[in-house]
Design a protein around this motif. Structure first.
Motif, mmCIF file in Angstrom:
data_model
loop_
_atom_site.group_PDB
_atom_site.id
_atom_site.type_symbol
_atom_site.label_atom_id
_atom_site.label_comp_id
_atom_site.label_asym_id
_atom_site.label_seq_id
_atom_site.Cartn_x
_atom_site.Cartn_y
_atom_site.Cartn_z
ATOM 1 N N CYS A 119 56.684 45.270 84.664
ATOM 2 C CA CYS A 119 56.171 44.446 85.755
ATOM 3 C C CYS A 119 54.862 43.774 85.357
ATOM 4 N N GLY A 120 54.767 42.491 85.673
ATOM 5 C CA GLY A 120 53.580 41.718 85.354
ATOM 6 C C GLY A 120 52.541 41.783 86.456
ATOM 7 N N PRO A 121 51.464 40.980 86.331
ATOM 8 C CA PRO A 121 50.351 41.007 87.296
ATOM 9 C C PRO A 121 50.743 40.554 88.699
ATOM 10 N N GLU A 122 51.899 39.898 88.807
ATOM 11 C CA GLU A 122 52.347 39.487 90.141
ATOM 12 C C GLU A 122 52.495 40.681 91.078
ATOM 13 N N LEU A 123 52.735 41.864 90.485
ATOM 14 C CA LEU A 123 52.926 43.060 91.307
ATOM 15 C C LEU A 123 51.651 43.409 92.075
ATOM 16 N N GLN A 124 50.495 43.171 91.455
ATOM 17 C CA GLN A 124 49.238 43.455 92.139
ATOM 18 C C GLN A 124 49.014 42.502 93.307
ATOM 19 N N ILE A 125 49.471 41.262 93.131
ATOM 20 C CA ILE A 125 49.397 40.291 94.233
ATOM 21 C C ILE A 125 50.281 40.759 95.374
ATOM 22 N N SER A 181 56.315 36.491 100.882
ATOM 23 C CA SER A 181 55.606 36.089 99.664
ATOM 24 C C SER A 181 55.444 37.279 98.721
ATOM 25 N N ALA A 182 55.170 38.446 99.308
ATOM 26 C CA ALA A 182 55.025 39.656 98.503
ATOM 27 C C ALA A 182 56.326 40.015 97.816
ATOM 28 N N LYS A 187 59.692 40.069 92.774
ATOM 29 C CA LYS A 187 60.817 39.563 91.979
ATOM 30 C C LYS A 187 60.313 38.846 90.727
ATOM 31 N N ASP A 188 59.264 38.044 90.885
ATOM 32 C CA ASP A 188 58.724 37.299 89.744
ATOM 33 C C ASP A 188 58.009 38.210 88.753
ATOM 34 N N ALA A 189 57.573 39.385 89.226
ATOM 35 C CA ALA A 189 56.825 40.300 88.360
ATOM 36 C C ALA A 189 57.716 40.995 87.335
ATOM 37 N N GLU A 190 59.016 41.094 87.644
ATOM 38 C CA GLU A 190 59.913 41.852 86.777
ATOM 39 C C GLU A 190 60.325 41.042 85.554
ATOM 40 N N HIS A 191 60.158 41.660 84.393
ATOM 41 C CA HIS A 191 60.544 41.028 83.134
ATOM 42 C C HIS A 191 61.332 42.029 82.301
ATOM 43 N N VAL A 192 62.472 41.571 81.756
ATOM 44 C CA VAL A 192 63.268 42.422 80.875
ATOM 45 C C VAL A 192 62.590 42.452 79.509
ATOM 46 N N VAL A 193 62.199 43.645 79.069
ATOM 47 C CA VAL A 193 61.481 43.773 77.790
ATOM 48 C C VAL A 193 62.319 44.458 76.716
ATOM 49 N N GLY A 194 63.525 44.852 77.069
ATOM 50 C CA GLY A 194 64.402 45.482 76.085
ATOM 51 C C GLY A 194 65.595 46.111 76.766
ATOM 52 N N LYS A 195 66.358 46.843 75.994
ATOM 53 C CA LYS A 195 67.535 47.522 76.524
ATOM 54 C C LYS A 195 67.534 48.973 76.067
#
Length: 221
Positions: A119-125, A181-182, A187-195
């Motif tokens: 999860c990216g910084p969007e999660l803190q927002i 908005s939260a 949703k925007d905070a989630e990034h696939v970084v591997g499997k």
């Protein structure tokens, strides 16, 4: 073909912790100092031997599990290669999930491939917006919703957000601009970084009996 008996489980070779200094055995303590063996308490020597013995078995078991995993994927790959030659097709879906059953359906090997999500910084927002809502709704919101919101942003022992609780949060039917908005930020905070690939083995006594997981997990053995 009959199964060949396996060789006796041998622990990994690790140092015994004894260090020779001018012909006299010593042990190194936690501060790095060499202590003559005859000055080391018997219970400390016993503890040291016990820990080293367990670690020897643990390292050997770790190596054995790694070899098992490699054998599993080598065997599956060989089977799929044969299928490809015969039918021009492979097992499983797009992500590589697959299950193979024995002919009597009493044994099953399953492979699951799951995305590893960070999860990216969007999660803190998202958390800030949700906190605003929580403060305003404190007196009127249901206790269950408050509990879900609180647990969603709690971190586990490794400092990771509990994604299962975050998913529960996004399923709440709340029509508030800040809340929506939260949820978008989550949703925007989630990034696939591997499997991550998981192998699970099951067995059962008969086709109409429940599956029993073959445990390869020290905590559940």
């Amino acid at each position: 073909m009959t199964n060949q008996p396996s060789s006796q489980f041998q622990p990994a070779a690790i140092p015994d912790g004894r260090i020779d200094v001018d012909g006299d055995p010593h042990m190194r303590n936690g501060k790095g100092a060499l202590v003559p063996l005859d000055l080391v308490k018997a219970q400390d020597q016993l503890r040291d031997e016990t820990v080293r013995k367990i670690i020897g078995h643990a390292l050997a078991l770790q190596d054995q599990v790694a070899r098992f995993k490699k054998h599993v994927f080598d065997d599956l790959e060989a089977y799929e290669d044969l299928l490809a030659q015969e039918y021009g097709a492979t097992l499983g879906g797009a992500k590589g999930n697959k299950s193979l059953l024995s002919f009597d359906t009493c044994f099953k090997v399953s492979v699951a491939v799951a995305d590893q999500i960070d999860c990216g910084p969007e999660l803190q927002i998202a958390k800030a917006l949700v906190d605003e809502c929580m403060i305003e709704w404190a007196a009127t919101s249901r206790i269950e919703i408050q509990a879900i919101i609180t647990s969603a942003f709690n971190t586990d022992k490794e400092g990771k957000i509990n994604r299962a609780e975050i998913v529960k949060l996004t399923k709440l039917d709340i029509d508030d601009t800040r809340w929506l908005s939260a949820m978008r930020a989550i949703k925007d905070a989630e990034h696939v970084v591997g499997k991550a690939t998981y192998v699970r083995c099951h067995q059962r006594d008969a086709a109409d009996k429940p599956w029993k997981h073959i445990t390869i997990d020290l905590a559940k053995a």
